[in-house]
Each structure stands twice: as C-alpha cells, then as structure tokens.
Design a protein around this motif. Structure first.
Motif, PDB file in Angstrom:
ATOM      1  N   ASP A   1       0.820  -1.215   0.000  1.00 24.11           N
ATOM      2  CA  ASP A   1       0.000   0.000   0.000  1.00 24.11           C
ATOM      3  C   ASP A   1       0.851   1.262   0.000  1.00 24.11           C
ATOM      4  OD1 ASP A   1      -2.109  -1.705   0.083  1.00 24.11           O
ATOM      5  OD2 ASP A   1      -2.625  -1.353   2.181  1.00 24.11           O
TER       6      ASP A   1
ATOM      7  N   ASP B   1       0.400   4.352  -2.576  1.00 22.51           N
ATOM      8  CA  ASP B   1       0.037   5.645  -2.002  1.00 22.51           C
ATOM      9  C   ASP B   1       1.059   6.706  -2.393  1.00 22.51           C
ATOM     10  OD1 ASP B   1      -1.664   7.259  -0.190  1.00 22.51           O
ATOM     11  OD2 ASP B   1       0.181   7.385   0.991  1.00 22.51           O
TER      12      ASP B   1
ATOM     13  N   GLN C   1      -4.866   5.192  -6.170  1.00 28.45           N
ATOM     14  CA  GLN C   1      -5.839   4.777  -5.165  1.00 28.45           C
ATOM     15  C   GLN C   1      -6.546   3.468  -5.524  1.00 28.45           C
ATOM     16  OE1 GLN C   1      -5.857   8.284  -6.166  1.00 28.45           O
ATOM     17  NE2 GLN C   1      -4.461   8.470  -4.433  1.00 28.45           N
TER      18      GLN C   1
END
Length: 389
Positions: free
Chosen positions: A198, A202, A207
């Motif tokens: 993630d 990010d 997203q």
C-alpha cells in the motif's frame, strides 16, 4: 439712460445628503448588478463536486469558466433572483419564474469548441428516461429551462460531424486514435519483480489497485491491476522492478452494458460506436439504427415541438407526417470525463446540444481538500491559479 437692474438668481437648495443606510443599499445594488453582468458576459465561478474529471480536476477545486470563448448566451429566463441558479440559497424555493421565456441567442465568441477542450454545459439529461412529468426531486433538470439545468463539466472528445468509436477502451475520431489526456485515469496491467504494498501505491498517488493471480508459467513475476494516468505510468516505467505496464480493457465487444446510450444498441463503455455526432445541416436517413441513435435528439433538442414529434423504433413523424430523412438544426458534441470509469457522460446519456454549452474552463484559483491528512494540507497550494489542460 436706461437703468440696469441686477437680477440675483436664487441658489439651488443643496441636495440632502444620503444616509449611511441608503449609501449601503446603493453599494449593494451596484455590486450585485456588476457581479451579475460579469457572470453572464465574462466569467462564471464553479466548484467541482465529483470525481468524474480526476485527476485533471479534483473535488474541492474552484475554477473560472470563460463565457467569452464560445460567446455568452442571452438569458432564457430573465425573471430570476440575481446570483442564484435554481433555488434561493439554502432553500428548495425556486429562484426564478417561467412567466417570461425568451428565445436564446449566443453572442459572438472568439473561438469554437475544439476537441480536447474542457467544457461546462447544462446537463441535457438521460435519453432513456421519460422526459415528461419528472419532479424536481427526481431528476429535476427536466423541470428547468435550458439555462438553469444542472451544470456539468467534461472534456469534449468529439465535435459535430465527427465519427467516434471506442475500441479496447481507446477513443478513435474519424478512424484516428485520439490522444489521451495526460491526467485521464485508465486501467493498466503492471508486472513487477517485487511485491508492492500500500505504501508504494500511495506514494505514487494510485488509489485503485489490486493484486492479480500470479502467472504459473512465470516465476518471480507479480501482477497488478491499477487505475491511473498516462503521466504516472511514465513515472512507473522508470523503476527497475517494473517489467511491463500496458493499458487494458475490462470488457469485450460482445458485452452489452446496462445504461449505455442508446439503450437499443448493444454496447459498453470500452467498445462503443461507431456513431456520428450530429452537425447543423447534416442530413441522415431515418432507418431503425439512426432512429435509435438520434430519435431523442430530434424530438427534444433540435428546435421541434416535442408534442408534435412521434418516435417509434421504425419511424419518426412530425405533425403527423412520416419522415424518411432528417436535417439537423444545430451542432452537438460528445463529452467524456477524464476519470473515464467514474464518469456519467455522453456514453451514458448522449450528445450535448450547442445551446446547452456554458463556456470553457480556464483555471483553478483555489483548491480545498475535503479529506486532508492534516489541517496544513487543507489547501492544495500547488493547484492555485493552475491552467486547465
């Protein structure tokens, strides 16, 4: 010798000085009139409420739209409270009266709508919904005059007369592949030699992503599906661990997606058309296919009396007279959002008539993040006074 008499004129009595309240009222009236005139003729401010144009425009962007580029429209509904749109501020009370309805004219502009322009327009509505008897609480654009319908902002991908087709999620205009806006969000398949988490996505401002099942024939290769922009894709390609990255389509040509315009033709948002955008003076044959494509336009938007136009699957008649051909009376445009998988646009509700065009989006003058990471990030400083491309 004549005597001269001096006639003394009475001095005019001094005008009474305006009270502070009267001066305040005069100032307010002048400001409202000036602001109304500027909004009508020159520039109109708008706020972005949805994500359909990300990442070109973000939720919370404040922008100015030029009415001068394409020419300002004369008001259809002159009986309206100044500086309002559909209702009085903070209420559901209509801010206008339809007792007087005027014909619309467009003042001369200094350019025409071009492909790739970001345009604000009045929403023409969903062609596959019944147009009549829709209340303000249920799709209320149909209860408003043209100049008071909801304002949408999209990118013009095809102008009047163009033939548009979408194949494998790529747009073609007149048979030529159209350039993809640098901030348009599309789906890609990315292969990596490293496992990505993630934090990586990010950091790259991605997203929408998911891990795909590994290819059993290729060990050490991780596969991901991501939704991002061509601009970010070029950045990803610079990483040594990124083996490949390619745009993908999520549908195939045989899938009929619900809600696509027109409903009578089996299409989806990644395989669409070909369809010609109506142009003023263009004459078409009214066969069953063209009736499906253009029947709604002819009935509601091309300056015909809708009550006198009857449209069936195989025939269009006006005032009881069946037509075999039809010549369009105004230009139309095909609009799409840059966030193409999160945008309700011409693929779903059809063409935008020329008389619905408001103006060209020029620049963002302020941008407020509705979900900031911290208070100091509430204002997106890098988006202030940023040109819209």
């Amino acid at each position: 010798m004549e005597s001269k008499e001096k006639v003394q004129e009475k001095a005019a009595p001094p005008k009474p000085k305006k009270s502070a309240f009267r001066e305040w009222i005069d100032s307010v009236v002048f400001a409202v009139v000036a602001a109304t005139f500027i909004r009508w003729l020159f520039f109109t401010p708008f706020t972005i409420p949805s994500s359909s144009m990300e990442k070109t425009l973000l939720v919370g962007d404040f922008l100015f739209v030029s009415n001068l580029h394409y020419g300002a429209r004369t008001p259809v509904t002159p009986l309206q409270i100044p500086l309002t749109h559909q209702t009085i501020w903070g209420t559901s009370i209509p801010s206008f009266s339809t007792l007087i309805q005027l014909p619309m004219y467009r003042l001369p502009g200094f350019t025409h709508i071009k492909r790739n322009d970001v345009v604000v327009f009045n929403y023409p509505g969903d062609a596959d919904e019944p147009f009549e008897d829709v209340s303000i609480g249920n799709g209320g654009y149909k209860d408003f005059p043209v100049d008071l319908r909801n304002n949408f902002i999209k990118r013009c991908v095809a102008v009047s007369g163009d033939v548009l087709e979408i194949k494998n999620a790529e747009v073609y205009i007149n048979g030529v592949k159209a350039p993809v806006p640098p901030h348009a969000e599309l789906y890609y398949r990315m292969e990596s030699s490293d496992v990505l988490d993630d934090r990586f996505f990010d950091k790259e401002n991605i997203q929408d992503y998911s891990a795909l099942p590994p290819d059993s024939a290729r060990t050490g290769v991780q596969r991901y599906q991501i939704r991002t922009t061509p601009e970010i894709v070029e950045t990803l390609k610079k990483y040594d661990f990124v083996r490949s990255i390619q745009q993908i389509a999520r549908y195939n040509a045989s899938i009929s997606e619900p809600g696509i315009y027109p409903a009578a033709l089996a299409q989806n948002q990644e395989f669409y058309g070909p369809i010609q955008i109506p142009k003023k003076g263009l004459t078409i044959t009214l066969d069953s296919v063209n009736i499906a494509k253009y029947g709604h336009v002819i009935k509601y938007f091309d300056y015909n009396d809708a009550e006198k136009v009857n449209v069936t699957k195989t025939q269009i008649s006006i005032d009881g007279k069946p037509l075999t051909q039809y010549t369009f009376k105004q230009d139309y445009f095909f609009m799409m959002g840059d966030n193409r998988y999160e945008s309700a646009d011409s693929r779903f509700w059809g063409f935008v008539p020329e008389d619905h065009i408001v103006g060209k989006a020029l620049f963002t003058w302020m941008s407020i993040d509705p979900n900031p990471k911290s208070f100091i990030h509430k204002i997106r400083w890098n988006r202030l006074f940023r040109l819209i491309e």
